[in-house]
Design a protein around this motif. Structure first.
Motif, PDB file in Angstrom:
ATOM      1  N   CYS A 183       4.193   4.244 -11.911  1.00  0.00           N
ATOM      2  CA  CYS A 183       3.400   3.819 -10.746  1.00  0.00           C
ATOM      3  C   CYS A 183       3.732   2.380 -10.350  1.00  0.00           C
ATOM      4  CB  CYS A 183       1.910   3.929 -11.073  1.00  0.00           C
ATOM      5  SG  CYS A 183       0.872   3.359  -9.708  1.00  0.00           S
ATOM      6  N   PRO A 184       4.176   2.163  -9.116  1.00  0.00           N
ATOM      7  CA  PRO A 184       4.493   0.786  -8.724  1.00  0.00           C
ATOM      8  C   PRO A 184       3.262  -0.114  -8.693  1.00  0.00           C
ATOM      9  CG  PRO A 184       4.696   2.284  -6.849  1.00  0.00           C
ATOM     10  CD  PRO A 184       4.452   3.137  -8.054  1.00  0.00           C
ATOM     11  N   ILE A 185       2.097   0.496  -8.501  1.00  0.00           N
ATOM     12  CA  ILE A 185       0.882  -0.322  -8.394  1.00  0.00           C
ATOM     13  C   ILE A 185       0.370  -0.752  -9.777  1.00  0.00           C
ATOM     14  CG2 ILE A 185      -1.480  -0.370  -7.405  1.00  0.00           C
ATOM     15  CD1 ILE A 185       0.851  -0.135  -5.344  1.00  0.00           C
ATOM     16  N   ARG A 223      -6.905   4.652 -15.499  1.00  0.00           N
ATOM     17  CA  ARG A 223      -5.707   4.464 -14.668  1.00  0.00           C
ATOM     18  C   ARG A 223      -6.009   4.755 -13.198  1.00  0.00           C
ATOM     19  NH1 ARG A 223      -1.043   4.942 -12.593  1.00  0.00           N
ATOM     20  NH2 ARG A 223      -1.237   7.085 -11.883  1.00  0.00           N
ATOM     21  N   VAL A 255      -5.885   2.017  -9.794  1.00  0.00           N
ATOM     22  CA  VAL A 255      -4.934   2.078  -8.667  1.00  0.00           C
ATOM     23  C   VAL A 255      -5.504   2.679  -7.387  1.00  0.00           C
ATOM     24  CG1 VAL A 255      -2.877   2.138 -10.132  1.00  0.00           C
ATOM     25  CG2 VAL A 255      -3.918   4.290  -9.432  1.00  0.00           C
ATOM     26  N   CYS A 258      -3.324   2.851  -3.886  1.00  0.00           N
ATOM     27  CA  CYS A 258      -2.307   3.910  -4.014  1.00  0.00           C
ATOM     28  C   CYS A 258      -1.575   4.085  -2.678  1.00  0.00           C
ATOM     29  CB  CYS A 258      -2.977   5.213  -4.424  1.00  0.00           C
ATOM     30  SG  CYS A 258      -1.877   6.629  -4.369  1.00  0.00           S
ATOM     31  N   VAL A 259      -0.245   4.153  -2.746  1.00  0.00           N
ATOM     32  CA  VAL A 259       0.544   4.312  -1.522  1.00  0.00           C
ATOM     33  C   VAL A 259       1.103   5.733  -1.389  1.00  0.00           C
ATOM     34  CG1 VAL A 259       1.123   1.864  -1.329  1.00  0.00           C
ATOM     35  CG2 VAL A 259       2.617   3.385  -2.652  1.00  0.00           C
ATOM     36  N   ASN A 260       0.584   6.645  -2.214  1.00  0.00           N
ATOM     37  CA  ASN A 260       0.947   8.064  -2.122  1.00  0.00           C
ATOM     38  C   ASN A 260       2.458   8.288  -2.301  1.00  0.00           C
ATOM     39  OD1 ASN A 260       0.510  10.885  -1.646  1.00  0.00           O
ATOM     40  ND2 ASN A 260       1.160  10.606   0.468  1.00  0.00           N
ATOM     41  N   CYS A 261       3.083   7.505  -3.184  1.00  0.00           N
ATOM     42  CA  CYS A 261       4.534   7.661  -3.357  1.00  0.00           C
ATOM     43  C   CYS A 261       4.895   8.883  -4.210  1.00  0.00           C
ATOM     44  CB  CYS A 261       5.137   6.413  -3.972  1.00  0.00           C
ATOM     45  SG  CYS A 261       4.562   6.093  -5.654  1.00  0.00           S
ATOM     46  N   GLY A 262       3.924   9.383  -4.976  1.00  0.00           N
ATOM     47  CA  GLY A 262       4.154  10.591  -5.779  1.00  0.00           C
ATOM     48  C   GLY A 262       4.964  10.359  -7.041  1.00  0.00           C
ATOM     49  N   GLN A 263       5.312   9.111  -7.350  1.00  0.00           N
ATOM     50  CA  GLN A 263       6.148   8.857  -8.537  1.00  0.00           C
ATOM     51  C   GLN A 263       5.422   9.308  -9.806  1.00  0.00           C
ATOM     52  OE1 GLN A 263       9.261   7.809  -8.432  1.00  0.00           O
ATOM     53  NE2 GLN A 263       9.392   7.119  -6.317  1.00  0.00           N
ATOM     54  N   SER A 279      -1.466  12.413  -8.327  1.00  0.00           N
ATOM     55  CA  SER A 279      -1.365  11.771  -7.005  1.00  0.00           C
ATOM     56  C   SER A 279      -2.333  12.423  -6.026  1.00  0.00           C
ATOM     57  CB  SER A 279       0.070  11.753  -6.482  1.00  0.00           C
ATOM     58  OG  SER A 279       0.438  12.973  -5.958  1.00  0.00           O
ATOM     59  N   VAL A 334      -5.693  10.670  -6.763  1.00  0.00           N
ATOM     60  CA  VAL A 334      -5.722   9.277  -6.316  1.00  0.00           C
ATOM     61  C   VAL A 334      -5.685   9.210  -4.784  1.00  0.00           C
ATOM     62  CG1 VAL A 334      -4.722   6.984  -6.621  1.00  0.00           C
ATOM     63  CG2 VAL A 334      -4.560   8.607  -8.453  1.00  0.00           C
TER      64      VAL A 334
HETATM   65  S1  SF4 Z   1       1.047   8.164  -5.881  1.00  0.00           S
HETATM   66 FE1  SF4 Z   1       0.865   7.802  -8.075  1.00  0.00          FE
HETATM   67  S2  SF4 Z   1       2.586   6.465  -8.591  1.00  0.00           S
HETATM   68 FE2  SF4 Z   1       2.327   6.342  -6.360  1.00  0.00          FE
HETATM   69  S3  SF4 Z   1       0.957   4.576  -6.029  1.00  0.00           S
HETATM   70 FE3  SF4 Z   1      -0.336   6.403  -6.129  1.00  0.00          FE
HETATM   71  S4  SF4 Z   1      -0.976   6.524  -8.276  1.00  0.00           S
HETATM   72 FE4  SF4 Z   1       0.800   5.141  -8.204  1.00  0.00          FE
END
Ligand code: SF4
Ligand code: SF4
Ligand code: SF4
Length: 406
Positions: free
Chosen positions: A302-304, A334, A338, A342-347, A359, A362
């Motif tokens: 997670c980048p965040i 966790r 975040v 959360c930027v919804n990147c799905g990582q 994801s 979140v």
């Molecule tokens: S989608 Fe997952 S990895 Fe991406 S910012 Fe949100 S919680 Fe972090």
């Protein structure tokens, strides 16, 4: 100036031939290096002979930029994390970075947390309506498109149709909605994603608003971006013309259609949850968390999640070491850390070996928080996340109710 729009194409004939949509992004990256505006470029290229495996590369020689020409739809490298983990958050290097909207948003959230130096970055954004999970994409090529995955040289998503191009120049098309009903198509977070044009980057590049495959529509989204494009034009790197009103409207229309589609996916993803009682929802999520094997993959991806000294490490004593499944507080902490950003990147979900739909949860919580606080993560570097800026006392004064179910 910020907000300028252009229809552009590469001036260099070789780039024009090898790049997609007029080779504009490739030309701009090359120009950024040649003009010494940046020390290096961060972009993605296909691993030798395998376009399903995109690898991020740091390039310092202008000629090598050509290796990154063309889009890879089955690749979603963690660009923001790469900048913080391996490039000191751009504290020492000036970088031009090619980003999707979710990459740019993560970078902006990290800049707010002083983990990335935005002053040293030139964010070259690409429109995005979704990336495909690479392993499933290869299966889809075999099972649905009935082609050898190695024969595919290009993919395109337009008007809810996935088109692939083969080595012999022929094309095959499938309805994207149908593919997604069958379990193929885009990553699940991408289906829900409403941010298609990277207006938070310095420039936003894409094909929407163009009438042929030899040009790119550019919008300058910051003064830095506007100055860069002006110098690229003055330096003879790209040729530009003003887009017509029809082009601008077409771009808006395509963006709106993609947003509507994302909302339909959100309704689908959340409708089952909305119908549950609070107790049923808790049981549902605790059952999902019960699958977790505490591998820390989601946290590490997670980048965040940027803390160097994480509260969830065994030696902090908050979560019992070795316990599987972990105490429910493990995912809860966790998620709580975040959810406002959360930027919804799905990582997180990409790396989860146990298919915990992190994801999704979140995203759901972030939507509810965004509605309350009118805060969209990663869109504006000057706006701080709500949990950093709102005190209990302020909440009482405003009468805002921040209780919600998940
Ligand atoms: S989608 Fe997952 S990895 Fe991406 S910012 Fe949100 S919680 Fe972090
Ligand atoms: S989350 Fe959005 S911006 Fe990121 S890859 Fe998916 S569709 Fe593109
Ligand atoms: S990646 Fe999945 S299994 Fe690993 S800690 Fe996160 S939720 Fe648990």
């Amino acid at each position: 100036m910020k907000g300028d729009m252009y229809i552009a194409r590469a001036a260099d004939k070789d780039i024009l031939k090898r790049g997609e949509n007029g080779g504009v992004v490739t030309s701009l990256l090359k120009f950024a290096l040649e003009s010494k505006r940046v020390d290096a470029v961060v972009a993605v290229k296909a691993r030798e002979g395998n376009r399903y495996d995109g690898i991020p590369v740091l390039i310092t020689e202008p000629e090598k930029v050509l290796e990154t020409a063309g889009s890879l739809h089955s690749s979603s490298p963690n660009i923001a994390r790469l900048l913080t983990e391996y490039l000191d958050g751009a504290s020492n290097l000036k970088l031009a970075v090619v980003v999707k909207p979710c990459d740019a948003r993560a970078i902006i959230e990290l800049a707010k947390r002083t983990q990335i130096n935005l002053d040293n970055l030139l964010l070259i954004g690409l429109n995005c309506t979704g990336t495909l999970p690479s392993v499933k994409a290869k299966t889809m090529m075999k099972e649905i498109f009935e082609v050898d995955p190695a024969e595919v040289v290009g993919e395109d998503i337009e008007d809810n149709v996935l088109t692939i191009t083969l080595k012999d120049g022929s094309e095959k098309k499938e309805d994207l909605a149908k593919l997604e009903e069958q379990g193929y198509g885009r990553r699940e977070n991408c289906r829900r994603c409403e941010i298609n044009i990277p207006v938070m980057a310095d420039i936003a590049c894409g094909k929407w608003g163009t009438t042929n495959k030899e040009t790119t529509f550019i919008e300058t989204c910051s003064e830095k971006g506007a100055q860069f494009i002006q110098s690229a034009v003055d330096g003879g790197c790209i040729t530009v013309e003003e887009p017509s009103t029809a082009s601008i409207n077409d771009r808006k229309k395509k963006d709106q259609a993609a947003i509507e589609l994302a909302k339909q996916w959100q309704d689908k993803d959340f409708s089952g949850l909305e119908k549950m009682s609070t107790e049923e929802r808790f049981s549902h999520w605790f059952a999902q968390f019960g699958q977790c094997i505490k591998c820390y993959g989601c946290r590490d991806a997670c980048p965040i999640c940027y803390c160097k000294d994480c509260f969830l490490e065994a030696d902090r004593g908050y979560i019992t070491p070795g316990e599987i499944p972990p105490d429910v507080m493990f995912p809860m902490v966790r998620v709580a850390h975040v959810m406002d950003s959360c930027v919804n990147c799905g990582q997180c979900e990409d790396v989860c070996t146990m298919d915990v739909p992190i994801s999704l949860l979140v995203f759901l919580l972030n939507k509810k928080m965004s509605d309350i606080f009118k805060y969209e993560p990663g869109m504006d570097v000057t706006k701080l996340p709500p949990l950093r800026t709102t005190t209990d006392q302020e909440l009482k004064l405003t009468g805002v109710d921040i209780s919600f179910d998940f």
